[in-house]
Design an enzyme around this catalytic site. Structure first.
Site, PDB file in Angstrom:
ATOM      1  N   TYR A   1       0.231   9.797 -27.261  1.00 56.88           N
ATOM      2  CA  TYR A   1      -0.187  10.739 -26.214  1.00 56.88           C
ATOM      3  C   TYR A   1       0.385  10.334 -24.866  1.00 56.88           C
ATOM      4  O   TYR A   1       0.994  11.150 -24.166  1.00 56.88           O
ATOM      5  CB  TYR A   1      -1.716  10.799 -26.142  1.00 56.88           C
ATOM      6  CG  TYR A   1      -2.221  11.665 -25.015  1.00 56.88           C
ATOM      7  CD1 TYR A   1      -2.274  13.045 -25.161  1.00 56.88           C
ATOM      8  CD2 TYR A   1      -2.642  11.106 -23.814  1.00 56.88           C
ATOM      9  CE1 TYR A   1      -2.718  13.853 -24.127  1.00 56.88           C
ATOM     10  CE2 TYR A   1      -3.093  11.896 -22.777  1.00 56.88           C
ATOM     11  CZ  TYR A   1      -3.131  13.270 -22.933  1.00 56.88           C
ATOM     12  OH  TYR A   1      -3.568  14.068 -21.890  1.00 56.88           O
TER      13      TYR A   1
ATOM     14  N   SER B   1      -0.326  13.185 -17.035  1.00 54.08           N
ATOM     15  CA  SER B   1      -1.615  12.493 -17.130  1.00 54.08           C
ATOM     16  C   SER B   1      -1.559  11.200 -16.333  1.00 54.08           C
ATOM     17  O   SER B   1      -0.490  10.608 -16.167  1.00 54.08           O
ATOM     18  CB  SER B   1      -1.941  12.176 -18.590  1.00 54.08           C
ATOM     19  OG  SER B   1      -3.096  11.357 -18.686  1.00 54.08           O
TER      20      SER B   1
END
Length: 251
Positions: free
Chosen positions: A154, A140
């Site tokens: 996350y 990400s």
């Protein structure tokens, strides 16, 4: 394109979107997720839209590690080979550390990182046995730095996944085998996961545009790719170098 691509987490979001784009470019697919009915609907859609394309749907929960290895074995048995594996399955339900929601953070870490290890292990076993392959690990843009609030765990899990991919890449290069490893770092692309955050980031990329950009990047290859390249390469630079007080406002 004459290849077989396996995509995990393909029942929704960017996994589902990438499956459609790969199929439109001539790839056969193995798609996995927990929700088999969604995969079977995707199979029917793609095979109707692209006669001659083959889609193999397999139920797979990446936190059931024995099932991960079984699913990869089934994939090879069904297709004969895997040219690309896109490790995409993930979870984003974490909370700010200290907010009293440890279970969500635990599940996010176990799914994204430990589940990622299982998928990479299974994929690399296949690639080493074949003597070729392309491992694609979906990290990400937020893995550029530690993130605040609900993205605490996350982001950390995506950092760990990117480092795992780099270590695998080092091993492959040392062995001199024709296996490539690409780390994809998507920016904010419209998806079910993003919708569940309740926020619409001002730089959010349209789903179809993002899915095409992801497949373009995967086909182009490389080591570490921000997708779409603009604005997310610059955005990641800002995350790495700007003061925390600024990054808290832009994520």
């Amino acid at each position: 394109m004459n290849e077989t691509v396996m995509i995990t987490g393909a029942s929704a979001g960017i996994g589902e979107g990438m499956a459609r784009v790969f199929a439109s470019r001539g790839a056969d697919l193995v798609v996995t997720a927990r929700r088999l009915e969604r995969l079977e609907a995707l199979q029917a859609e793609i095979e109707a839209r692209h006669p001659g394309r083959r889609v193999v749907p397999l139920r797979m929960d990446v936190t059931d590690h024995d099932r991960v290895f079984e699913a990869f074995e089934q994939a090879v048995a069904a297709t004969g080979r895997l040219d690309r594996v896109v490790v995409n399955a993930g979870l984003g339900k974490g909370s700010r550390v200290g907010a009293g929601r440890f279970s969500g953070n635990r599940d996010t870490a176990l799914t994204n990182f430990v589940g990622g290890i299982a998928q990479c292990e299974a994929a690399m076993r296949v690639f080493y046995a074949q003597g070729h392959g392309h491992l694609v690990v979906v990290s990400s843009v937020v893995a550029a730095r530690g993130m605040p609030g609900p993205m605490n765990v996350y982001a950390a899990s995506k950092v760990a996944l990117a480092h795992l991919a780099e270590g695998i890449r080092s091993d492959v290069e040392a062995r001199g085998v024709p296996i490539s490893v690409t780390t994809i770092r998507p920016g904010y692309i419209d998806s079910d996961m993003h919708a569940r955050t309740g926020r619409r980031h001002r730089l959010l990329v349209d789903a179809e545009v993002g899915h095409r950009a992801l497949v373009d990047a995967i086909e182009r290859g490389g080591r570490n790719l921000y997708v779409p390249r603009w604005p997310w390469t610059a955005f990641a630079w800002g995350l790495r170098h700007l003061p925390l007080a600024v990054t808290r406002r832009i994520v």
